[in-house]
Structure formats: structure tokens, C-alpha cells
Design an enzyme around this catalytic site. Structure first.
Site, short mmCIF file in Angstrom:
data_model
loop_
_atom_site.label_atom_id
_atom_site.label_comp_id
_atom_site.label_asym_id
_atom_site.label_seq_id
_atom_site.Cartn_x
_atom_site.Cartn_y
_atom_site.Cartn_z
N ASP A 32 -0.10 19.93 -40.26
CA ASP A 32 -0.37 19.60 -41.67
C ASP A 32 -1.88 19.55 -41.88
O ASP A 32 -2.61 18.97 -41.05
CB ASP A 32 0.27 18.26 -42.05
CG ASP A 32 0.45 18.12 -43.55
OD1 ASP A 32 1.60 18.15 -44.02
OD2 ASP A 32 -0.59 18.00 -44.26
N THR A 84 5.49 24.50 -53.28
CA THR A 84 5.44 25.70 -54.13
C THR A 84 5.47 25.22 -55.59
O THR A 84 6.50 25.30 -56.26
CB THR A 84 6.65 26.62 -53.86
OG1 THR A 84 7.83 25.82 -53.73
CG2 THR A 84 6.47 27.44 -52.61
N THR A 120 10.86 26.34 -51.40
CA THR A 120 11.59 27.04 -52.46
C THR A 120 10.70 28.14 -53.02
O THR A 120 9.56 27.87 -53.41
CB THR A 120 11.92 26.03 -53.59
OG1 THR A 120 12.60 24.92 -53.01
CG2 THR A 120 12.77 26.67 -54.67
N LYS A 205 19.33 29.01 -54.06
CA LYS A 205 18.62 27.73 -54.23
C LYS A 205 18.20 27.55 -55.69
O LYS A 205 18.35 26.47 -56.28
CB LYS A 205 17.38 27.72 -53.31
CG LYS A 205 16.37 26.64 -53.60
CD LYS A 205 16.85 25.27 -53.18
CE LYS A 205 15.93 24.19 -53.71
NZ LYS A 205 16.44 22.85 -53.51
N ASN A 209 19.63 24.63 -58.96
CA ASN A 209 18.85 23.75 -59.84
C ASN A 209 18.88 24.22 -61.29
O ASN A 209 18.80 23.41 -62.21
CB ASN A 209 17.43 23.61 -59.32
CG ASN A 209 17.42 22.74 -58.08
OD1 ASN A 209 18.18 21.78 -57.99
ND2 ASN A 209 16.59 23.08 -57.11
N HIS A 243 39.42 17.17 -71.60
CA HIS A 243 39.90 18.53 -71.39
C HIS A 243 39.87 18.79 -69.87
O HIS A 243 38.89 18.46 -69.21
CB HIS A 243 38.98 19.51 -72.13
CG HIS A 243 39.43 20.94 -72.06
ND1 HIS A 243 39.40 21.67 -70.89
CD2 HIS A 243 39.89 21.78 -73.02
CE1 HIS A 243 39.84 22.89 -71.13
NE2 HIS A 243 40.16 22.98 -72.42
N CYS A 259 12.36 19.66 -58.31
CA CYS A 259 13.09 20.94 -58.33
C CYS A 259 13.55 21.37 -59.72
O CYS A 259 13.26 22.49 -60.14
CB CYS A 259 14.31 20.83 -57.43
SG CYS A 259 13.88 20.59 -55.70
N LYS A 316 14.60 9.66 -62.18
CA LYS A 316 15.99 9.34 -62.51
C LYS A 316 16.34 8.00 -61.88
O LYS A 316 15.58 7.49 -61.04
CB LYS A 316 16.94 10.45 -62.08
CG LYS A 316 17.07 10.66 -60.59
CD LYS A 316 18.15 11.70 -60.35
CE LYS A 316 18.36 11.95 -58.88
NZ LYS A 316 19.38 12.96 -58.61
#
Ligand SMILES: NC(=O)c1ccc[n+]([C@@H]2O[C@H](COP(=O)([O-])OP(=O)(O)OC[C@H]3O[C@@H](n4cnc5c(N)ncnc54)[C@H](O)[C@@H]3O)[C@@H](O)[C@H]2O)c1
Length: 406
Positions: A32, A84, A120, A205, A209, A243, A259, A316
Site C-alpha cells: 500500500d 476506482t 470494480t 458486478k 449495484n 402482489h 458502490c 444507510k
């Protein structure tokens, strides 16, 4: 069994992966560019929000098999897990970190190596962008070096559970690449491993999403229609979901995370003509925080210089992840309008509080943007007390009734 694996990029995705591979017995090097990330891994002072992964990291064989450094080195397998992000102006993938990461392994590649891309990426990235960089080494893809795209599906907050139990898609540029990758993932994944080609895996992928984004946009659009008609959207959704083949999601304050607000753009990037619905859904969901901020302003229009207390900053409920959080966008919009806003979240370090009653003291409005379970429970028990502590007893909640559509 391949022995040595270099994981390039040890963040949300790369670090748990490196830990699981080390636990499975591989010699793992986390490469890294961030010195503090490298130091944290080597010294054992990792601040992981994921409790299970933290515990596994402290297992003696994991500590023995995993170390980190700033640059890659020779190995049998290289796994790319760098960010990304989206280029905010052009709304296309910014692949600069991926190309830098792939460039950084070129000097260390040798015949028989496997390169796995977990980042991704837009469809065709492996064959059109990554393969040519790898071939700068003089080694040929499919003959000397094997290339595969294995996208990650983990949910922040449940990383251990998901990294082990989720099914995975393994997209090889050729069959051998897919078979070699299967062996790596089989060392710690209990879910099914599905082999396919690289372009299919890249697209799958993004489809996952995008499916979420479009369905959330539909729920948000229904909410706007219901508001115009003066009907209760949650009741309408609950009834529609009676339904047998309908499952409408709940509307919300917008989409966030790493994402959902990003990946659909990567599909539009490669095929704008056939992405009209996808594009529209993105625009609808991006607009929701603006509409929620407008609703808050409307609710406060008769209060002079109101003191607003916001509850919830993550993208979320029941996660600690604040990336691309619509709640933060809403807070930013209100502050930009000159409102006095203080924001809290029991799951976010630096934003925690002792009790809702305490933070709501003398407030003109308590705006609940993210309903973590702890928040719902405290509100259910203490609502009366909280209102008594406020200057104006105004609690704003958005689509909060428990409904069967959740
Ligand atoms: N976070 C998630 O929940 C999630 C889920 C599925 C897929 N993904 C995808 O996984 C990829 C990685 O995301 P993340 O969330 O782990 O990112 P992150 O920002 O948490 O971590 C990425 C790490 O890569 C390092 N890095 C950047 N450039 C580098 C280079 N050239 N060489 C070495 N290290 C480098 C950074 O220092 C950082 O530590 C992205 O493509 C993302 O879309 C993320």
C-alpha cells in the site's frame, strides 16, 4: 498451492482479503502506498471497524503470514484492490489508481503468475487497459501470465460474514486464469464460486449495484407521486407488495456508499445509448437529498434562526460507513443555507452522543436522517422526554414506519 500473494491496496476490500488469505496459510504481502496503512498492519495497531476481522487479524498464524510494505515484490499471485472513484465532472471511472497499481507490479511479474483484479471496473477494462500494461513485461496473457476479474460484494459492517459466505464470480481472460483464481478463493470462501469470462464478471458486478440503484429510484419516484396525490407511500407500497410478483423497495433520503451511486455510471460510460433508464435512475437518486433538504426548510419556515439537530450521518442504517452519504449532503446543504446545524451519529467516531434527549436540548428540530436500530429504539422509548427537552417539539423522520416492504 501457490505460496506467496501480494495484495495491492489494503483498504476496506484489500485488508480483509489479505487477512483471510493469511489465515488460509498463504504468505501475504500487503502493498500500500500509504505509510500509515503499512505501519498499522506491521505493528498490529489496526483500527478496524469490523470486530470479527479484527479478532482474526490477531490470530498468531495471521500475524505470522501477513506483513505490509509500500511497494510490491515478486510473488505467485497479485491481487489489485485499489479505489476506482468516479471522475465527478465527466461521470466516468477514474482508473488512474488501477493503472498505477498494475504498472507497479510489472517489474516483479514472471512466468506462471496470476493477476486478479478485485477493484470494480467498467466492462472491457481487463482486456483493453490492464492486459496491455501487464504485457509491457514481455510476458503474454494466457500463455505466461494469467488475468482474472473477481469482483467483491462485501457489505461494510458485515465483512467477515460476507467475505466468507457470499457467492463469488470469477471472470478469467481464459479458463486457466479462472481455474487458478478458483483455487485461491476456495481457500476461504464457503459460498459458491462461479467461473465465467472477464467481461461478464466486470458487467455482473455493475449490474448488481445498478439493479439496486434503479429499484431505489423507482421507490423514490413513487414517493414523489404519492406526495403529490396526498397518499401514504408506505401504505401504498405495502399493499402493492401483496402482489405475488411485486417487491417495491422503501424510498429514502438518497443512495450512498462506495458502490451504488458510482457503479451505474461505469455502464453508461461503455454504452450510453442503451443506458437511458440507468442514467435517469442515477439522476433521480442524486436529486433526493436536495428534495429532503427542501422539506426540512419547509418544515422550519416559521421558526426564526432555528437550531437543528441532525441524527444519522452514515449512508444507510446500521453501518459505520459515511462514504457518499446522502445524510452528509443534506447537512451540507442546510449549513450552506446558513442554518445552525449540529449532527450526530452513534455509529460514527467523533459524532457520538450520550443520549438523544441531551443533544436535542433546546433544539427547534430533531431531523432523523438515518434510523440505526439504536436510534429507533431510543426514540420509541424516549420520544415524549426528548420533545419536552426541545424548544420546539419538532421531530422530522423520513419513511420510518416499519413496513412489510423493508
Ligand atoms: N468498500 C466496499 O465496500 C467495496 C465493495 C465492493 C467493491 N469495492 C471496490 O474495491 C475497490 C477498492 O475499494 P476500497 O473500498 O477497498 O478502497 P479504500 O480506499 O478503502 O482502499 C484502497 C487502498 O489502496 C491504496 N492504494 C491506492 N493506490 C495504490 C497503489 N497504486 N498501490 C498500492 N496501494 C494503493 C490506498 O492507499 C488505500 O489504502 C474499489 O474498486 C471499490 O469500488 C469496494
Amino acid at each position: 498451492m501457490a505460496k506467496k500473494i501480494v495484495v495491492i491496496g489494503t483498504g476496506y476490500v484489500g485488508l480483509p482479503l489479505a487477512i483471510m488469505l493469511a489465515r488460509a496459510g498463504y504468505e501475504v504481502i500487503g502493498a500500500d502506498i500509504e505509510e500509515n496503512v503499512v505501519d498499522a498492519i506491521n505493528t498490529g495497531f489496526l483500527h478496524l471497524a469490523e470486530e470479527d476481522i479484527s479478532k482474526i487479524y490477531q490470530e498468531p498464524n495471521v500475524r505470522k503470514n501477513l506483513r505490509a510494505q509500500k511497494t510490491p515484490c515478486e510473488a505467485d499471485v497479485f491481487i489489485i484492490s485499489v479505489p476506482t472513484p468516479i471522475d465527478e465532472r465527466k461521470r466516468v471511472a477514474d482508473l488512474s489508481q488501477v493503472t498505477q497499481a498494475v504498472e507497479s507490479i510489472v517489474p516483479y511479474l514472471r512466468s506462471g503468475n496470476l493477476v486478479i483484479v478485485e477493484s470494480t471496473v467498467p466492462p472491457l477494462t481487463c482486456r483493453d487497459i490492464i492486459a496491455p500494461i501487464i504485457e509491457k513485461s514481455g510476458l503474454k496473457i494466457g500463455k505466461d501470465v494469467f488475468l482474472c476479474h473477481c469482483p467483491e460484494r462485501i457489505l461494510p459492517g458485515a465483512v467477515f460474514e460476507e467475505i466468507v459466505n457470499n457467492d463469488r464470480i470469477i471472470g478469467g481472460m481464459d479458463r486457466k486464469a479462472a481455474e487458478m483464481s478458483r483455487e485461491i478463493y476456495a481457500s476461504f470462501v464457503k459460498g459458491n464460486l462461479y467461473l465465467t469470462d472477464d467481461v461478464t464478471a466486470e458487467t455482473v458486478k455493475l449490474m448488481e449495484n445498478t439493479y439496486r440503484d434503479v429499484n431505489i429510484a423507482l421507490a423514490n419516484e413513487f414517493a414523489a407521486v404519492a406526495e403529490g396525490l396526498g397518499i401514504d407511500i408506505l401504505e401504498a407500497i405495502r399493499l402493492a407488495n401483496k402482489h405475488p410478483r411485486v417487491k417495491i423497495l422503501k424510498p429514502g433520503i438518497g443512495t450512498g456508499g462506495h458502490c451504488i451511486p458510482v457503479d451505474p455510471w461505469f455502464i453508461k460510460e461503455v454504452d450510453p445509448v442503451n443506458s437511458r433508464l440507468i442514467h435517469t435512475a442515477r439522476l433521480i437518486n442524486d436529486e433526493v437529498p436536495v428534495n429532503i433538504a427542501a422539506k426540512i426548510r419547509q418544515a422550519l419556515k416559521d421558526i426564526d434562526n432555528p437550531k437543528i439537530v441532525v441524527l444519522g450521518l452514515t449512508y444507510k442504517p446500521d453501518t459505520y460507513d459515511t462514504r457518499n452519504s446522502p445524510a452528509q449532503k443534506i447537512v451540507g446543504l442546510l449549513k450552506a443555507d446558513g442554518y445552525r446545524v449540529s449532527a450526530y451519529d452513534p455509529r460514527v467516531k467523533g459524532s457520538q452522543y450520550s443520549s438523544i434527549k441531551e443533544i436535542a436540548k433546546d433544539a427547534d428540530a430533531l431531523v432523523v436522517l438515518v434510523e440505526h436500530k439504536a436510534v429507533r429504539d431510543e426514540l420509541a422509548k424516549q420520544e415524549g422526554e426528548i420533545k419536552k427537552a426541545m424548544r420546539h417539539p419538532l421531530i422530522l423522520r423520513f419513511y420510518h414506519e416499519a413496513s412489510e416492504s423493508e
